[in-house]
Design an enzyme around this catalytic site. Structure first.
Site, PDB file in Angstrom:
ATOM      1  N   THR A  30       0.834  -1.217   0.000  1.00 42.77           N
ATOM      2  CA  THR A  30       0.000   0.000   0.000  1.00 42.77           C
ATOM      3  C   THR A  30       0.861   1.256   0.000  1.00 42.77           C
ATOM      4  O   THR A  30       0.460   2.289  -0.532  1.00 42.77           O
ATOM      5  CB  THR A  30      -0.932  -0.015   1.237  1.00 42.77           C
ATOM      6  OG1 THR A  30      -1.836  -1.096   1.080  1.00 42.77           O
ATOM      7  CG2 THR A  30      -1.717   1.261   1.387  1.00 42.77           C
TER       8      THR A  30
ATOM      9  N   SER B 107       1.319  -7.589  -0.795  1.00 39.73           N
ATOM     10  CA  SER B 107       2.008  -8.599   0.019  1.00 39.73           C
ATOM     11  C   SER B 107       1.140  -9.793   0.393  1.00 39.73           C
ATOM     12  O   SER B 107       1.647 -10.788   0.892  1.00 39.73           O
ATOM     13  CB  SER B 107       2.632  -7.968   1.265  1.00 39.73           C
ATOM     14  OG  SER B 107       1.677  -7.773   2.281  1.00 39.73           O
TER      15      SER B 107
ATOM     16  N   THR C 124       1.561  -4.238   4.314  1.00 35.87           N
ATOM     17  CA  THR C 124       1.351  -4.541   5.739  1.00 35.87           C
ATOM     18  C   THR C 124       0.848  -5.960   5.990  1.00 35.87           C
ATOM     19  O   THR C 124       1.021  -6.495   7.073  1.00 35.87           O
ATOM     20  CB  THR C 124       0.326  -3.555   6.351  1.00 35.87           C
ATOM     21  OG1 THR C 124      -0.923  -3.698   5.659  1.00 35.87           O
ATOM     22  CG2 THR C 124       0.798  -2.120   6.262  1.00 35.87           C
ATOM     23  N   ASP C 125       0.185  -6.548   4.961  1.00 37.90           N
ATOM     24  CA  ASP C 125      -0.549  -7.784   5.228  1.00 37.90           C
ATOM     25  C   ASP C 125       0.324  -8.966   5.642  1.00 37.90           C
ATOM     26  O   ASP C 125      -0.090  -9.780   6.477  1.00 37.90           O
ATOM     27  CB  ASP C 125      -1.417  -8.152   4.012  1.00 37.90           C
ATOM     28  CG  ASP C 125      -2.663  -7.272   3.926  1.00 37.90           C
ATOM     29  OD1 ASP C 125      -3.020  -6.659   4.959  1.00 37.90           O
ATOM     30  OD2 ASP C 125      -3.257  -7.172   2.837  1.00 37.90           O
TER      31      ASP C 125
END
Ligand code: SIN
Length: 319
Positions: free
Chosen positions: A18, A68, A101-102
């Protein structure tokens, strides 16, 4: 100025996420496409980057460009090899990895496990796309650079929303909030405040007082009188004047927020200070500490609450 190690070069490895995402509208924080901007575009959107580098070089490389959620083992292998290559250079101080972030927590732990680096590898990210009205990516990149350049930084760390987490504990705990990461019960390793790194768990040596030994030799009745005051709505200056008139030697004030004090109280404290009373300032907030230099009053030692600061000032006054 922040003290840094004697390295002249820092590496940024970009993998997408992101932080490199774009949306059709600035107000859209969810319907965006991750991994759209290249590393150069990402870094050129970071205000103050050159100042933060203080003349050091930044070497950038696009290792991958993905959301990710789709991270795979081949990309991990490439990323780990590029990290190892950078870390092996004598003039490279550390590496910043931009990541989605995932699955950041998985990549962080994988890199720690396979590299176990002595130099820092700092993963950073964003919860809002680069096109958002207030994107969080640029600040996170600056914070990651502050951490990677800090002399105490070691191993694989994650930096997001001003918090520093270690690879073993970091976990994404919220799908939307800007501070989406937690280290659970362990808590963060530290924080980045106005470009300065504050590590959690300050060593006991940081609190040694030059005159503390006198407390054991001197009769307790002769210890300097130090009181605690709190700043609050409707704070009254008369308490300060009464204490000064009664012979108080020191005052520790629990200020509001970032060490602000009600104007009535501040005037009386400044007056007390000019009459020789030692005045120290803390925050009444139970977490964090005062950041920046207060204009009029000296800050109490960082990391101590108002009651412990009272003891510190009392010991300091035993000269
Ligand atoms: C990703 O993990 O690449 C997309 C989500 C994010 O970065 O917040």
């Amino acid at each position: 100025m922040v003290a840094t190690k004697n390295f002249g070069k820092w590496v940024v490895l970009a993998t997408g996420g992101t932080i490199a995402g774009t949306a059709a509208s600035a107000s859209d924080h969810t319907a965006y496409t991750a991994a759209q901007l290249g590393v150069q575009q990402l870094l050129s959107a970071v205000p103050g980057l050159q100042d933060a580098l203080q003349g050091d070089a930044l070497v950038c490389e696009q290792v991958a460009q993905l959301d990710s959620k789709d991270m795979d083992h081949a990309t991990w292998q490439t990323l780990a090899l590029r990290c190892a290559h950078g870390l092996a250079q004598a003039d490279v101080g550390g590496i910043v990895v931009t990541h989605g972030t995932d699955t950041l927590e998985e990549t962080a732990w994988f890199l720690q496990a396979v590299l176990a680096p002595t130099k820092p590898v700092v993963l950073t990210c964003a919860m809002r796309p680069a096109t958002a009205l207030m994107p969080d990516g640029p600040q996170n990149v600056l914070d990651a650079l502050a951490v990677v350049r800090d002399p105490m930084a070691r191993g694989v760390l994650a930096v997001c929303a001003g918090q520093i987490h270690c690879a073993a504990q970091v976990q994404k705990v919220h799908p939307y909030r800007l501070d989406a990461f937690s280290s659970g019960e362990a808590g963060p390793q530290g924080w980045v405040e106005q470009g300065r790194v504050r590590w959690a768990g300050m060593p006991a040596e940081a609190f040694v007082h030059a005159h503390a030994g006198q407390a054991l030799a001197r009769p307790a009745a002769d210890w300097p009188w130090v009181e605690v005051l709190h700043s609050h709505a409707g704070a009254d200056a008369r308490q300060v004047r009464a204490l000064v008139a009664a012979g108080v030697k020191g005052l520790v004030v629990a200020g509001t927020g970032n060490g602000t004090v009600h104007q009535a109280l501040l005037a009386a404290l400044t007056e007390a200070q000019s009459q020789g009373v030692a005045v120290r300032l803390c925050t009444r907030c139970p977490e964090g500490q005062i950041v920046g230099v207060p204009a009029v009053l000296l800050s109490a030692p960082p990391g101590l609450n108002v009651y412990k600061s009272r003891i510190a000032l009392m010991l300091d006054l035993m000269v």
